[in-house]
Design an enzyme around this catalytic site. Structure first.
Site, PDB file in Angstrom:
ATOM      1  N   HIS A 118       0.870  -1.196  -0.043  1.00  8.77           N
ATOM      2  CA  HIS A 118      -0.110  -0.180  -0.027  1.00  8.77           C
ATOM      3  C   HIS A 118       0.836   1.341   0.012  1.00  8.77           C
ATOM      4  O   HIS A 118       0.344   2.371  -0.262  1.00  8.77           O
ATOM      5  CB  HIS A 118      -0.742   0.114   1.119  1.00  8.77           C
ATOM      6  CG  HIS A 118      -2.156   0.802   0.973  1.00  8.77           C
ATOM      7  ND1 HIS A 118      -2.238   1.673   0.474  1.00  8.77           N
ATOM      8  CD2 HIS A 118      -3.613   0.357   1.490  1.00  8.77           C
ATOM      9  CE1 HIS A 118      -3.705   2.285   0.269  1.00  8.77           C
ATOM     10  NE2 HIS A 118      -4.244   1.420   0.988  1.00  8.77           N
ATOM     11  N   ASP A 123      -9.049  -5.904 -18.260  1.00  4.37           N
ATOM     12  CA  ASP A 123      -9.389  -6.617 -19.696  1.00  4.37           C
ATOM     13  C   ASP A 123      -7.919  -7.023 -20.081  1.00  4.37           C
ATOM     14  O   ASP A 123      -7.415  -6.200 -20.882  1.00  4.37           O
ATOM     15  CB  ASP A 123     -10.255  -6.272 -20.562  1.00  4.37           C
ATOM     16  CG  ASP A 123     -10.597  -7.048 -21.597  1.00  4.37           C
ATOM     17  OD1 ASP A 123     -10.009  -8.257 -21.851  1.00  4.37           O
ATOM     18  OD2 ASP A 123     -11.646  -6.622 -22.557  1.00  4.37           O
TER      19      ASP A 123
END
Length: 430
Positions: free
Chosen positions: A167, A373
């Site tokens: 993070h 994608d």
């Protein structure tokens, strides 16, 4: 039956072209000690035939396509191919060494189909989530590695991308921006649709606030629970709020309010005046116009908090709790501006204090992971494991396709509170 995942390849993926070297400074938000943890997630894809418009042979495996695209994306995002190095004050003074050593990448094969394991819809899964996440790179501290990935291919042609990200390097929006860049290259775009910008110097750097260090946190034994909020139920709650206040609210407002109220009721706190808090993390890119549209992928958020007496939260109609959430959101611009100007002297909003009476909520529905994608279409679902054993948390995500509504994944109650919490969450649909 037993399900075995076999890891077939482990290596670093380096940038596919030369990249700058040297040291990059992190922002004051990146260096928040509490952000020095790993965020794990699973991204589940149905697979099948490669889509039209991709020139890579349809016989190419997802792992090989993603591996090659990752190398290209690391040219643009070259800091993610480097290493996080702690400074004299540890993570609080960390920086990035742009070494080009690469991201850790694991390929794996499952001799069974996604259907065999319920398409990873219901938790606990039929296989441990750790089997779908990359195992540790040898000789490197996991928190020093910005990114680790595993692509597991199933016998049905489906695949799961398991990601572990530090993070410190990026917030959710930034991580999703990078994942979408990999997808752009996997679909043979010449460059990412969003150009990355480091620009950590554009994040405000106010003087250190005068808050005392947080106490040593208690480690909780939270149960992992999953609840669904139907689209009809959310629409009904929105309508009730509109009728009660004349104002509109979001699906996030409803979900956050519901899980906070359900949890508060389930705790059965003996004193109704006990303060309970809800904290959530709001994107602040729109409050910094100079980086809002420039592909900034570092941490750029503010902790929004709302606090009330437990009895008030328990007794309120859901619309009343939604109003508390919205009032806190409305304070965001002014509070963030005060923090940026160094005027918040009471407490540091980034130094989180973990207590059983405080619930943290994270929204994963609009980060961009669901748009990734690699040539086989967008994921059926994204399963986050952004949990810390000291942190009561609820993550709001989307249910697996074709379901609609919201999925609330929680690790925020211990065993003694599980039954009442579940009953309160189910009451949403009554």
């Amino acid at each position: 039956m037993g399900f075995t995942v076999r890891r077939t390849s482990r290596s670093y993926v380096r940038p596919s072209a030369a990249t700058p070297s040297g040291t990059l400074e992190l922002s004051i938000i990146d260096r928040v000690v509490g952000l020095g943890h790993l965020v794990r997630s699973l991204h589940v894809f149905a697979g099948g035939e490669r889509r039209q418009g991709t020139t890579t042979p349809s016989s190419s495996s997802p792992a090989s396509v993603i591996r090659e695209a990752l190398g290209k994306a690391l040219v643009d995002y070259y800091p993610l191919a480097g290493r996080i190095v702690d400074g004299a004050e540890g993570r609080a003074s960390a920086h990035v060494e742009c070494t080009g050593e690469g991201a850790w990448f694991v390929e794996a094969a499952a001799g069974f189909s996604l259907d065999d394991v319920g398409r990873l819809d219901l938790y606990p899964f039929a296989i441990p989530e750790d089997d779908l996440l990359p195992d540790a790179a040898p000789g490197v501290e996991p928190l020093d590695l910005p990114l680790m990935m595993q692509v597991t291919e199933f016998s049905c042609g489906g695949f799961v991308v398991g990601m572990i990200a530090c993070h410190t390097m990026a917030d959710g929006l930034g991580a999703a921006q990078f994942i979408n860049a990999i997808g752009d290259y996997a679909r043979n775009l010449p460059s990412p649709r969003v150009r990355p910008v480091w620009s950590r110097d554009l994040v405000p750097n106010p003087p250190k606030l005068s808050s005392a260090p947080p106490p040593f946190p208690r480690v909780f034994r939270f149960r992992h629970l999953v609840d669904e909020l139907s689209l009809d139920g959310i629409a009904k709650a929105k309508s009730q709020f509109l009728h009660a206040t004349g104002q509109r609210c979001s699906a996030f407002d409803v979900a956050a309010a519901k899980v906070w109220q359900a949890r508060t009721r389930s705790l059965r706190l003996p004193d109704p005046s006990t303060r309970v808090s809800l904290c959530f993390f709001a994107n602040t890119r729109h409050l910094l116009g100079n980086i809002a549209q420039q592909g900034f992928y570092g941490n750029c958020f503010y902790t929004v908090a709302v606090s009330a007496a437990s009895g008030e939260v328990e007794a309120a109609e859901l619309a009343g709790v939604v109003a508390m959430v919205r009032e806190a959101k409305a304070r965001l611009p002014a509070e963030f501006a005060r923090w940026a100007a160094g005027e918040l002297v009471e407490e540091d909003p980034y130094e989180l204090t973990f207590a059983y009476e405080t619930l943290f909520v994270s929204d994963w529905t609009r980060l961009g992971f669901l748009e990734a994608d690699y040539g086989w279409g967008t994921p059926e679902q994204v399963v986050p494991f952004a949990y810390h054993p000291c942190m009561p948390i609820a993550i709001i995500g989307a249910p697996p396709k074709p379901k609609v509504g919201a999925r609330v994944m929680t690790r925020c109650v211990e065993e003694e509170n599980v039954q009442e919490f579940r009953e309160e969450m189910k009451a949403f649909h009554k």
